[in-house]
Design a protein around this motif. Structure first.
Motif, PDB file in Angstrom:
ATOM      1  N   ARG A  18       0.759  -1.221  -0.005  1.00 58.05           N
ATOM      2  CA  ARG A  18       0.171   0.042   0.009  1.00 58.05           C
ATOM      3  C   ARG A  18       0.730   1.265   0.005  1.00 58.05           C
ATOM      4  NH1 ARG A  18      -1.707   3.447   3.998  1.00 58.05           N
ATOM      5  NH2 ARG A  18      -1.461   2.108   5.778  1.00 58.05           N
ATOM      6  N   LEU A  19       1.956   1.240   0.933  1.00 57.83           N
ATOM      7  CA  LEU A  19       2.698   2.371   0.852  1.00 57.83           C
ATOM      8  C   LEU A  19       3.715   2.589  -0.285  1.00 57.83           C
ATOM      9  CD1 LEU A  19       3.775   1.969   4.803  1.00 57.83           C
ATOM     10  CD2 LEU A  19       2.212   3.811   3.849  1.00 57.83           C
ATOM     11  N   GLY A  20       3.805   1.205  -0.988  1.00 55.08           N
ATOM     12  CA  GLY A  20       4.894   1.326  -2.057  1.00 55.08           C
ATOM     13  C   GLY A  20       6.513   1.491  -1.779  1.00 55.08           C
ATOM     14  N   THR A  21       6.669   0.923  -0.572  1.00 55.99           N
ATOM     15  CA  THR A  21       8.213   0.950  -0.030  1.00 55.99           C
ATOM     16  C   THR A  21       8.071   0.148   1.243  1.00 55.99           C
ATOM     17  OG1 THR A  21       9.819   2.407   0.754  1.00 55.99           O
ATOM     18  CG2 THR A  21       7.935   2.910   1.782  1.00 55.99           C
ATOM     19  N   THR A  22       9.553  -0.162   1.541  1.00 60.60           N
ATOM     20  CA  THR A  22       9.564  -1.188   2.582  1.00 60.60           C
ATOM     21  C   THR A  22       9.717  -0.624   3.819  1.00 60.60           C
ATOM     22  OG1 THR A  22      12.049  -1.279   2.299  1.00 60.60           O
ATOM     23  CG2 THR A  22      10.686  -2.896   1.012  1.00 60.60           C
ATOM     24  N   LEU A  23       9.338  -1.292   4.628  1.00 64.18           N
ATOM     25  CA  LEU A  23       9.466  -0.664   6.267  1.00 64.18           C
ATOM     26  C   LEU A  23      10.942  -1.156   6.530  1.00 64.18           C
ATOM     27  CD1 LEU A  23       6.422  -0.753   6.035  1.00 64.18           C
ATOM     28  CD2 LEU A  23       6.426  -1.637   8.337  1.00 64.18           C
ATOM     29  N   ASP A  26      -3.720   3.571   9.822  1.00 67.47           N
ATOM     30  CA  ASP A  26      -3.149   4.972  10.068  1.00 67.47           C
ATOM     31  C   ASP A  26      -1.825   5.388   9.553  1.00 67.47           C
ATOM     32  OD1 ASP A  26      -5.677   5.524  11.231  1.00 67.47           O
ATOM     33  OD2 ASP A  26      -4.825   4.882  13.532  1.00 67.47           O
ATOM     34  N   ILE A  27      -1.063   4.352   9.236  1.00 59.45           N
ATOM     35  CA  ILE A  27       0.302   4.597   9.010  1.00 59.45           C
ATOM     36  C   ILE A  27       0.221   5.321   7.410  1.00 59.45           C
ATOM     37  CG2 ILE A  27       2.420   3.678   7.792  1.00 59.45           C
ATOM     38  CD1 ILE A  27       2.269   1.805  10.383  1.00 59.45           C
ATOM     39  N   ILE A  28       0.882   6.531   7.169  1.00 60.98           N
ATOM     40  CA  ILE A  28       0.723   7.134   5.910  1.00 60.98           C
ATOM     41  C   ILE A  28       1.696   8.312   5.650  1.00 60.98           C
ATOM     42  CG2 ILE A  28      -0.270   8.996   7.168  1.00 60.98           C
ATOM     43  CD1 ILE A  28      -2.374   9.477   4.841  1.00 60.98           C
ATOM     44  N   TRP A  29       1.936   8.458   4.346  1.00 62.60           N
ATOM     45  CA  TRP A  29       3.280   9.335   3.924  1.00 62.60           C
ATOM     46  C   TRP A  29       2.519  10.811   4.505  1.00 62.60           C
ATOM     47  CZ3 TRP A  29       7.289   8.162   0.589  1.00 62.60           C
ATOM     48  CH2 TRP A  29       7.255   7.086   0.199  1.00 62.60           C
ATOM     49  N   LEU A  30       3.632  11.486   5.014  1.00 64.28           N
ATOM     50  CA  LEU A  30       3.482  12.553   5.909  1.00 64.28           C
ATOM     51  C   LEU A  30       2.895  13.525   4.825  1.00 64.28           C
ATOM     52  CD1 LEU A  30       3.806  14.051   8.626  1.00 64.28           C
ATOM     53  CD2 LEU A  30       6.100  14.734   7.945  1.00 64.28           C
ATOM     54  N   LYS A  31       3.199  13.629   3.632  1.00 63.04           N
ATOM     55  CA  LYS A  31       2.983  14.642   2.670  1.00 63.04           C
ATOM     56  C   LYS A  31       1.595  14.540   2.311  1.00 63.04           C
ATOM     57  CE  LYS A  31       4.665  12.101  -1.217  1.00 63.04           C
ATOM     58  NZ  LYS A  31       3.236  11.315  -1.562  1.00 63.04           N
ATOM     59  N   HIS A  42       9.513  12.085   1.438  1.00 63.54           N
ATOM     60  CA  HIS A  42      10.146  10.565   1.760  1.00 63.54           C
ATOM     61  C   HIS A  42       9.631  10.222   3.147  1.00 63.54           C
ATOM     62  CE1 HIS A  42      13.134  11.177  -1.443  1.00 63.54           C
ATOM     63  NE2 HIS A  42      13.268  12.392  -0.889  1.00 63.54           N
ATOM     64  N   LEU A  43       8.909  10.892   3.639  1.00 69.41           N
ATOM     65  CA  LEU A  43       8.478  10.508   5.198  1.00 69.41           C
ATOM     66  C   LEU A  43       7.203   9.877   5.605  1.00 69.41           C
ATOM     67  CD1 LEU A  43      10.038  13.460   7.276  1.00 69.41           C
ATOM     68  CD2 LEU A  43      11.224  11.503   6.593  1.00 69.41           C
ATOM     69  N   ILE A  44       7.303   8.567   6.165  1.00 69.93           N
ATOM     70  CA  ILE A  44       5.935   7.858   6.314  1.00 69.93           C
ATOM     71  C   ILE A  44       5.827   7.836   7.852  1.00 69.93           C
ATOM     72  CG2 ILE A  44       4.909   5.657   6.210  1.00 69.93           C
ATOM     73  CD1 ILE A  44       6.537   5.463   3.629  1.00 69.93           C
ATOM     74  N   SER A  45       4.699   8.128   8.426  1.00 67.83           N
ATOM     75  CA  SER A  45       4.375   8.293   9.909  1.00 67.83           C
ATOM     76  C   SER A  45       4.242   6.705  10.597  1.00 67.83           C
ATOM     77  CB  SER A  45       3.121   8.879  10.194  1.00 67.83           C
ATOM     78  OG  SER A  45       1.968   8.272   9.820  1.00 67.83           O
ATOM     79  N   PHE A  46       4.812   6.667  11.559  1.00 66.73           N
ATOM     80  CA  PHE A  46       4.420   5.014  12.163  1.00 66.73           C
ATOM     81  C   PHE A  46       4.074   5.225  13.780  1.00 66.73           C
ATOM     82  CE2 PHE A  46       8.906   5.945  12.781  1.00 66.73           C
ATOM     83  CZ  PHE A  46       9.360   5.382  14.091  1.00 66.73           C
ATOM     84  N   ASN A  95       2.014  15.441  17.092  1.00 68.27           N
ATOM     85  CA  ASN A  95       3.567  15.282  16.709  1.00 68.27           C
ATOM     86  C   ASN A  95       3.480  13.774  16.258  1.00 68.27           C
ATOM     87  OD1 ASN A  95       3.776  18.025  17.305  1.00 68.27           O
ATOM     88  ND2 ASN A  95       4.981  17.686  19.392  1.00 68.27           N
ATOM     89  N   MET A  96       4.502  13.331  15.434  1.00 72.80           N
ATOM     90  CA  MET A  96       4.600  12.119  14.859  1.00 72.80           C
ATOM     91  C   MET A  96       6.067  11.961  14.637  1.00 72.80           C
ATOM     92  SD  MET A  96       1.467  11.974  12.362  1.00 72.80           S
ATOM     93  CE  MET A  96       1.508  13.439  11.601  1.00 72.80           C
ATOM     94  N   PHE A  97       6.406  10.592  14.873  1.00 71.25           N
ATOM     95  CA  PHE A  97       7.628   9.893  14.272  1.00 71.25           C
ATOM     96  C   PHE A  97       7.399   9.457  12.905  1.00 71.25           C
ATOM     97  CE2 PHE A  97       8.809  10.608  18.635  1.00 71.25           C
ATOM     98  CZ  PHE A  97      10.143  11.170  18.641  1.00 71.25           C
ATOM     99  N   CYS A  98       8.406   9.448  12.039  1.00 73.01           N
ATOM    100  CA  CYS A  98       8.264   8.981  10.712  1.00 73.01           C
ATOM    101  C   CYS A  98       9.778   8.438  10.303  1.00 73.01           C
ATOM    102  CB  CYS A  98       8.109   9.991   9.842  1.00 73.01           C
ATOM    103  SG  CYS A  98       6.524  11.115  10.132  1.00 73.01           S
ATOM    104  N   PHE A  99       9.776   7.427   9.503  1.00 70.32           N
ATOM    105  CA  PHE A  99      10.816   6.729   8.771  1.00 70.32           C
ATOM    106  C   PHE A  99      10.970   7.186   7.412  1.00 70.32           C
ATOM    107  CE2 PHE A  99       7.858   3.558   7.775  1.00 70.32           C
ATOM    108  CZ  PHE A  99       8.064   3.070   6.416  1.00 70.32           C
ATOM    109  N   HIS A 100      12.428   7.483   7.144  1.00 68.78           N
ATOM    110  CA  HIS A 100      12.596   7.939   5.468  1.00 68.78           C
ATOM    111  C   HIS A 100      12.394   6.759   4.434  1.00 68.78           C
ATOM    112  CE1 HIS A 100      14.837   9.554   2.322  1.00 68.78           C
ATOM    113  NE2 HIS A 100      14.856  10.566   2.921  1.00 68.78           N
ATOM    114  N   ASN A 101      11.922   6.808   3.596  1.00 65.79           N
ATOM    115  CA  ASN A 101      11.389   5.629   2.814  1.00 65.79           C
ATOM    116  C   ASN A 101      12.500   5.148   1.991  1.00 65.79           C
ATOM    117  OD1 ASN A 101      11.636   7.818   0.635  1.00 65.79           O
ATOM    118  ND2 ASN A 101      10.733   6.702  -0.774  1.00 65.79           N
ATOM    119  N   GLU A 102      13.679   5.910   1.770  1.00 66.91           N
ATOM    120  CA  GLU A 102      15.158   5.547   1.343  1.00 66.91           C
ATOM    121  C   GLU A 102      16.152   5.021   2.424  1.00 66.91           C
ATOM    122  OE1 GLU A 102      16.159   8.297  -1.320  1.00 66.91           O
ATOM    123  OE2 GLU A 102      14.562   8.032  -2.931  1.00 66.91           O
TER     124      GLU A 102
END
Length: 201
Positions: free
Chosen positions: A56-61, A86-91, A114-118, A126-133
């Motif tokens: 769904r996100l189009g990238t790996t965790l 609820d996990i979603i691209w921040l943009k 590049h950021l995805i909330s988790f 406020n949210m923590f996100c990981f960078h897709n790359e």
């Protein structure tokens, strides 16, 4: 169950997720938190469910996050890991150029796509996100510009920090404030004062 009477009682669960005994020490903390708050433990999440989320996100965790989900599910780590829906691209949270959205700085806009909330930080927006790359961990703080700050090189460091901070609630013969000071000292030693200040204050 963990009960903190002195600084040495605080459990540092692992260096990296996947290390020898990482799951044993993490389980001890997670089960102690659940018992302390009379909460049920969460079920592990299947590899298939994680792969569906990645599709769904189009990238790996990040590897460590997948391993944590496989082992403990969306466990209580002292902060609120998001449900998969609820996990979603921040943009995608704000429409581009929305008059109601944040005025992202030039610096923010470099990492924003590049950021995805988790993880929701205590449910305050406020949210923590990981960078897709790079899989690095960034913090979105809706109160302070720039809104986006790189915090950790890996998800392992974020989860480790959460599990250490969460033990503040497991105080025994000392006051909770004392245990909070001890956990902050440990996190400062691991990641630096600037990280603690941004994260907690």
């Amino acid at each position: 169950m963990i009960t903190i009477h002195q600084k040495s009682d605080i459990v540092i669960p692992f260096d990296k997720i996947g290390d020898n005994c990482w799951d044993v020490k993490s389980k001890l903390i997670i089960e102690s938190l659940a018992e302390n708050w009379s909460n049920d433990l969460k079920d592990p999440i299947s590899t298939a469910a994680i792969e569906n989320l990645e599709k769904r996100l189009g990238t790996t965790l990040p590897y460590g996050l997948k391993t944590f989900y496989n082992t403990f599910g969306i466990a209580d780590i002292g902060e609120e890991l998001q449900k998969f829906d609820d996990i979603i691209w921040l943009k995608d949270i704000w429409e581009e150029d929305s008059p109601y959205g944040p005025e992202f700085t030039k610096e923010d806009k470099i990492s924003l796509p590049h950021l995805i909330s988790f993880s929701d930080y205590l449910g305050n927006g406020n949210m923590f996100c990981f960078h897709n790359e790079t899989k690095e961990i960034y913090y979105y703080d809706h109160d302070t510009r720039p809104f986006i700050t790189k915090m950790f090189d890996s998800i392992d460091d974020y989860i480790k920090g959460c599990l250490i901070f969460a033990q503040t609630d497991l105080f025994g013969e000392v006051k909770q404030q004392q245990v909070e000071e001890w956990t902050e000292d440990i996190i400062e030693d691991l990641f630096g004062k600037d990280i603690v200040k941004k994260w907690r204050y």
